[in-house]
Design a protein around this motif. Structure first.
Motif, PDB file in Angstrom:
ATOM      1  N   PHE A 221       0.798  -1.477  -0.089  1.00  0.00           N
ATOM      2  CA  PHE A 221       0.120   0.127   0.157  1.00  0.00           C
ATOM      3  C   PHE A 221       0.934   1.150   0.026  1.00  0.00           C
ATOM      4  N   GLY A 222       1.992   1.238   0.294  1.00  0.00           N
ATOM      5  CA  GLY A 222       3.055   2.292   0.354  1.00  0.00           C
ATOM      6  C   GLY A 222       3.008   2.805   1.576  1.00  0.00           C
ATOM      7  N   LYS A 223       4.293   3.486   2.075  1.00  0.00           N
ATOM      8  CA  LYS A 223       4.734   3.784   3.449  1.00  0.00           C
ATOM      9  C   LYS A 223       3.470   4.589   4.118  1.00  0.00           C
ATOM     10  N   GLU A 224       2.826   5.579   3.604  1.00  0.00           N
ATOM     11  CA  GLU A 224       1.935   6.301   4.167  1.00  0.00           C
ATOM     12  C   GLU A 224       0.598   5.711   4.923  1.00  0.00           C
ATOM     13  N   LEU A 225       0.373   4.570   3.934  1.00  0.00           N
ATOM     14  CA  LEU A 225      -1.066   3.825   4.783  1.00  0.00           C
ATOM     15  C   LEU A 225      -0.488   2.882   5.520  1.00  0.00           C
ATOM     16  N   THR A 226       0.721   2.428   5.336  1.00  0.00           N
ATOM     17  CA  THR A 226       1.293   1.508   6.339  1.00  0.00           C
ATOM     18  C   THR A 226       1.550   2.084   7.685  1.00  0.00           C
ATOM     19  N   LEU A 227       1.989   3.496   7.659  1.00  0.00           N
ATOM     20  CA  LEU A 227       1.927   4.145   8.992  1.00  0.00           C
ATOM     21  C   LEU A 227       0.695   4.263   9.578  1.00  0.00           C
ATOM     22  N   THR A 228      -0.156   4.450   8.883  1.00  0.00           N
ATOM     23  CA  THR A 228      -1.663   4.610   9.298  1.00  0.00           C
ATOM     24  C   THR A 228      -2.045   3.578  10.061  1.00  0.00           C
ATOM     25  N   ALA A 229      -1.737   2.259   9.319  1.00  0.00           N
ATOM     26  CA  ALA A 229      -2.212   1.197  10.023  1.00  0.00           C
ATOM     27  C   ALA A 229      -1.491   0.773  11.117  1.00  0.00           C
ATOM     28  N   GLY A 230      -0.277   1.219  11.478  1.00  0.00           N
ATOM     29  CA  GLY A 230       0.513   1.046  12.687  1.00  0.00           C
ATOM     30  C   GLY A 230      -0.011   1.936  13.733  1.00  0.00           C
ATOM     31  N   VAL A 231      -0.409   3.091  13.222  1.00  0.00           N
ATOM     32  CA  VAL A 231      -0.928   4.206  14.249  1.00  0.00           C
ATOM     33  C   VAL A 231      -2.270   3.745  15.055  1.00  0.00           C
ATOM     34  N   GLU A 232      -3.016   3.318  14.072  1.00  0.00           N
ATOM     35  CA  GLU A 232      -4.384   2.706  14.336  1.00  0.00           C
ATOM     36  C   GLU A 232      -4.351   1.434  15.115  1.00  0.00           C
TER      37      GLU A 232
ATOM     38  N   PHE B 145      -5.323  11.951  15.202  1.00  0.00           N
ATOM     39  CA  PHE B 145      -5.177  11.445  13.883  1.00  0.00           C
ATOM     40  C   PHE B 145      -6.065  10.525  13.401  1.00  0.00           C
ATOM     41  N   CYS B 146      -6.360   9.553  14.259  1.00  0.00           N
ATOM     42  CA  CYS B 146      -7.218   8.584  13.766  1.00  0.00           C
ATOM     43  C   CYS B 146      -8.561   9.026  13.290  1.00  0.00           C
ATOM     44  N   GLN B 147      -9.105  10.231  13.622  1.00  0.00           N
ATOM     45  CA  GLN B 147     -10.241  10.909  13.055  1.00  0.00           C
ATOM     46  C   GLN B 147     -10.148  11.550  11.750  1.00  0.00           C
TER      47      GLN B 147
ATOM     48  N   PHE C  24       1.320  11.061   5.711  1.00  0.00           N
ATOM     49  CA  PHE C  24       1.291  11.042   7.137  1.00  0.00           C
ATOM     50  C   PHE C  24       1.870  11.896   7.868  1.00  0.00           C
ATOM     51  N   ARG C  25       3.072  12.581   7.604  1.00  0.00           N
ATOM     52  CA  ARG C  25       3.558  13.741   8.563  1.00  0.00           C
ATOM     53  C   ARG C  25       2.845  15.093   8.108  1.00  0.00           C
TER      54      ARG C  25
END
Ligand code: UDP
Ligand code: MG
Length: 200
Positions: A72-83, A170-172, A180-181
């Motif tokens: 999915f690329g880094k940006e969505l992967t970071l999102t998955a991690g945060v969530e 962020f999760c909202q 991400f940043r």
């Protein structure tokens, strides 16, 4: 004890993961004031990364692996991690390729304990970095500051610590074509910066 989760996006990193976990352990084993979790998110790697993650997770209760269904690329992967890590008191985002030195973590956590909700990092460019990359990076921040109203500090990286309050906000966010940043910077909160020299 407060729980700090370190989440790590992983794409084609089979050769780095064991080394990374050892370096992280040597830092977090000393910081016994906190509970630590590592969340490794495999972003559809075609190498042996996912098997390595499973191996490492079976050896340590600190480690959780997440296997995304494709790249999915880094940006969505970071999102998955945060969530995934959102119930932690703080999260730390770090690259898997060891360009972000884990030795900085004590300072990130210290600043958080001082009351900062975001501890962002600034990369001091290394001599080894190709010129084209240096120019590209500066150009990126120049363009971003001219086409958007989000202020991004030049040379900041995705390596950093976020308090739970920041994570909840962020999760909202509902953007999917996301940076991400960019979202983190746009949200505000009390922030400070720590400098580091990126490894090769
Ligand atoms: N990464 C990822 N998905 C991708 C590309 C990269 O999860 O599609 C991960 C990669 O494994 C690393 C981090 O994101 O942990 C940064 O990637 P890279 O080192 O390629 O970026 P750079 O150092 O050039 O910023
Ligand atoms: Mg890298």
């Amino acid at each position: 004890k407060k729980l700090v989760s370190i989440f790590i996006p992983v794409y084609q990193e089979e050769g780095n993961l064991r080394n990374l976990i050892e370096r992280l352990d040597s830092i977090t084993d000393v910081l016994t004031k906190f509970d630590w979790k590592y969340v490794l998110i495999n972003d559809g790697s075609h190498d042996d990364s996912w098997n390595r993650i499973k191996e490492l997770a079976s050896e340590s209760s600190k480690i959780t692996g997440i296997d995304l269904s494709r790249n999915f690329g880094k940006e969505l992967t970071l999102t998955a991690g945060v969530e995934y890590a959102r119930r932690s008191d703080a999260v730390i985002c770090i690259d898997a390729d060891l360009q972000h030195p884990p030795e900085l973590i004590p300072e990130l956590v210290e600043r958080w304990c001082d009351g900062f909700q975001v501890v962002a990092t600034i990369r001091i460019s290394t001599d080894k970095e190709p010129l084209i990359r240096k120019i590209g990076s500066r150009l990126y921040y120049w363009v971003m500051s001219h086409i958007s109203n989000v202020f991004m500090v030049s040379q900041t990286t995705d390596y950093g610590l976020y308090d739970r309050k920041v994570v909840d906000a962020f999760c909202q966010a509902t953007e999917r074509g996301r940076n991400f940043r960019g979202i983190m910077d746009w949200m505000g909160f009390d922030r400070t910066y720590v400098e580091f020299k990126a490894d090769a």
